[in-house]
Design a protein around this motif. Structure first.
Motif, PDB file in Angstrom:
ATOM      1  N   VAL A   1       0.910  -1.202   0.055  1.00 31.81           N
ATOM      2  CA  VAL A   1      -0.158   0.142  -0.059  1.00 31.81           C
ATOM      3  C   VAL A   1       0.745   1.301  -0.049  1.00 31.81           C
ATOM      4  CG1 VAL A   1      -1.516   1.381   1.178  1.00 31.81           C
ATOM      5  CG2 VAL A   1      -1.735  -1.117   1.328  1.00 31.81           C
ATOM      6  N   ARG A   2       1.765   1.382   0.724  1.00 27.62           N
ATOM      7  CA  ARG A   2       2.664   2.578   0.834  1.00 27.62           C
ATOM      8  C   ARG A   2       3.369   2.759  -0.264  1.00 27.62           C
ATOM      9  NH1 ARG A   2       7.573   3.711   5.155  1.00 27.62           N
ATOM     10  NH2 ARG A   2       7.389   5.923   5.069  1.00 27.62           N
TER      11      ARG A   2
ATOM     12  N   SER B   1      10.767   6.852   0.238  1.00 21.13           N
ATOM     13  CA  SER B   1       9.354   7.472   0.478  1.00 21.13           C
ATOM     14  C   SER B   1       9.289   7.386   2.123  1.00 21.13           C
ATOM     15  CB  SER B   1       8.265   6.500   0.070  1.00 21.13           C
ATOM     16  OG  SER B   1       6.894   6.652   0.504  1.00 21.13           O
ATOM     17  N   ASP B   2       8.609   8.776   2.333  1.00 28.26           N
ATOM     18  CA  ASP B   2       8.416   8.797   3.717  1.00 28.26           C
ATOM     19  C   ASP B   2       6.920   8.955   4.049  1.00 28.26           C
ATOM     20  OD1 ASP B   2       7.891  11.395   2.836  1.00 28.26           O
ATOM     21  OD2 ASP B   2       9.190  12.336   4.328  1.00 28.26           O
ATOM     22  N   LEU B   3       5.938   8.594   3.095  1.00 26.87           N
ATOM     23  CA  LEU B   3       4.721   8.843   3.027  1.00 26.87           C
ATOM     24  C   LEU B   3       4.032   8.168   4.259  1.00 26.87           C
ATOM     25  CD1 LEU B   3       1.849   9.535   1.917  1.00 26.87           C
ATOM     26  CD2 LEU B   3       1.904   7.274   0.686  1.00 26.87           C
TER      27      LEU B   3
ATOM     28  N   PHE C   1      -6.927  10.074   4.456  1.00 29.41           N
ATOM     29  CA  PHE C   1      -6.293   9.970   3.449  1.00 29.41           C
ATOM     30  C   PHE C   1      -6.712   9.459   2.084  1.00 29.41           C
ATOM     31  CE2 PHE C   1      -3.481   7.453   0.646  1.00 29.41           C
ATOM     32  CZ  PHE C   1      -2.211   8.334   0.377  1.00 29.41           C
ATOM     33  N   LYS C   2      -6.894   9.941   0.990  1.00 27.97           N
ATOM     34  CA  LYS C   2      -7.347   9.684  -0.204  1.00 27.97           C
ATOM     35  C   LYS C   2      -6.487   8.370  -0.828  1.00 27.97           C
ATOM     36  CE  LYS C   2      -9.382  11.001  -4.462  1.00 27.97           C
ATOM     37  NZ  LYS C   2      -9.531  12.125  -5.352  1.00 27.97           N
TER      38      LYS C   2
ATOM     39  N   ALA D   1      -7.196   3.978   8.154  1.00 30.63           N
ATOM     40  CA  ALA D   1      -7.658   5.130   7.247  1.00 30.63           C
ATOM     41  C   ALA D   1      -8.035   4.342   6.071  1.00 30.63           C
ATOM     42  CB  ALA D   1      -6.131   5.589   6.843  1.00 30.63           C
ATOM     43  N   PHE D   2      -7.796   3.010   5.885  1.00 30.02           N
ATOM     44  CA  PHE D   2      -8.351   2.288   4.609  1.00 30.02           C
ATOM     45  C   PHE D   2      -9.756   1.913   4.974  1.00 30.02           C
ATOM     46  CE2 PHE D   2      -8.781  -1.674   1.932  1.00 30.02           C
ATOM     47  CZ  PHE D   2      -8.458  -1.031   0.884  1.00 30.02           C
ATOM     48  N   ALA D   3     -10.192   1.515   6.019  1.00 26.53           N
ATOM     49  CA  ALA D   3     -11.258   0.654   6.335  1.00 26.53           C
ATOM     50  C   ALA D   3     -12.063   1.522   7.462  1.00 26.53           C
ATOM     51  CB  ALA D   3     -11.218  -0.477   6.876  1.00 26.53           C
TER      52      ALA D   3
END
Length: 360
Positions: A276-277, A296-298, A304-305, A329-331
């Motif tokens: 996902v990241r 990446s430091d997301l 979050f969209k 955030a996802f669910a």
């Protein structure tokens, strides 16, 4: 000032009986239990992971992280003969040595643990005259320094290193962990993670083939799992947490497969939070999934969209962790915490060697 519910770290806490923490893998990877969460209505179902094909739509694209775990934990000694535990954090493929007096030398990042921590300038000695000179202390036990060696560094770690089992597994690593704390599709040339992308550990070659025969497709990306994944969230307001960067790779073939699946309305199923990241990082930087190699430091938290991922296969994550925050955030935080309570009541096994969730 009151912190909104979804951003309050205390609202990502839950109680877990230590007996529910899986210290050992299941005898058969695909015999892990599976909890299915419908993130729209919140309904829950139970099954075995080997039956996950019953919950995947035909034509689904499963995206996996092919990073391989390095036996990155070494036991060394200081000049004073005190013991030191050393965990290499720099992914092995990213180490670029220079020659110095007939030896290879590279600046690396690591975790260092000792009864009396080495100070900048101190040396740590390992087998085969491999040694490390600490240069700079960083936060949370991390350090930077120079590693010196001759020969093949990867072979050295494979011979002398220990599998970096998470600290909540209260035992020493054993020979079986070399294979089991690893996915079956990990690439030898992607060796460098210090933790496994654990959601993928439930797949067997037979299950992968069966899913393919049933019409599922595969795409491969890579995230070298490092300190960013397992460092704790300490900020009372989770929005203030900062992720440590991790190195990601998305090739042209994977990017094309993902774009095609989305264009054709097929589900993109991320196998693990690291996938996902990776995908969402590239979307943020490129506007869509494109080939990319870099850091990446997301940090993904509620609000979050999601632009790349439709469904998620994952494990059960630690309280107050960035991974629990990501799946919330996802669910939805309430749905995730409810499903975790259900899993605890039903005796599911938690964390790296534990059972799985499919969030659809």
């Amino acid at each position: 000032m009151t912190i909104p519910e979804d951003f309050d770290l205390e609202n990502y806490e839950y109680e877990l009986d230590p007996a529910r923490i899986a210290s050992w893998p299941t005898p058969d990877r695909s015999q892990s239990r599976l909890l299915i969460l419908d993130r729209q209505g919140g309904e829950l179902q139970e099954d075995r992971f080997e039956n996950i094909d019953q919950y995947l739509e035909s034509g689904s694209l499963l995206v996996v992280n092919t990073s391989k775990v390095l036996p990155a934990r070494l036991m060394g000694r200081k000049e004073s003969s005190g013991s030191v535990e050393f965990l290499l954090l720099t992914p092995l493929p990213l180490i670029s040595p220079v020659m110095e007096n007939g030896e290879k030398k590279a600046r690396v990042e690591c975790l260092v643990r000792a009864s009396r921590r080495p100070r900048p300038g101190d040396w740590v000695y390992f087998a085969e005259n491999v040694r490390f000179r600490l240069v700079q202390d960083l936060d949370q036990g991390r350090a930077k320094g120079d590693l010196f060696w001759t020969g093949d560094l990867g072979h050295f770690f494979v011979r002398y290193g220990h599998v970096p089992l998470p600290p909540y597994i209260k035992r020493q690593d054993e020979p079986q962990d070399v294979n089991r704390y690893q996915t079956v599709y990990a690439h030898p040339d992607k060796q460098g993670s210090v933790a496994a992308p654990t959601a993928g550990m439930h797949f067997t070659p037979q299950l992968c083939q069966r899913l393919e025969d049933l019409g599922c497709m595969w795409a491969e990306v890579c995230l070298y799992v490092g300190y960013g994944t397992f460092s704790p969230v300490k900020s009372a307001d989770i929005r203030q947490h900062v992720m440590h960067p991790e190195y990601i790779e998305v090739g042209s073939q994977a990017a094309e497969s993902i774009r095609a699946a989305r264009a054709q309305g097929r589900k993109v199923v991320a196998v693990g939070t690291t996938t996902v990241r990776t995908l969402e990082s590239v979307c943020r930087m490129k506007g869509r999934v494109e080939p990319f190699t870099g850091w990446s430091d997301l940090y993904i938290y509620p609000g979050f969209k999601f632009e790349a991922v439709d469904q998620l296969i994952t494990n059960f994550h630690l309280p107050k962790s960035s991974l629990l925050i990501m799946v919330s955030a996802f669910a939805g935080r309430r749905k995730i915490l409810h499903s975790y309570q259900y899993a605890r009541e039903k005796g599911f096994r938690f964390f790296s060697y534990g059972d799985a969730m499919f969030i659809k």
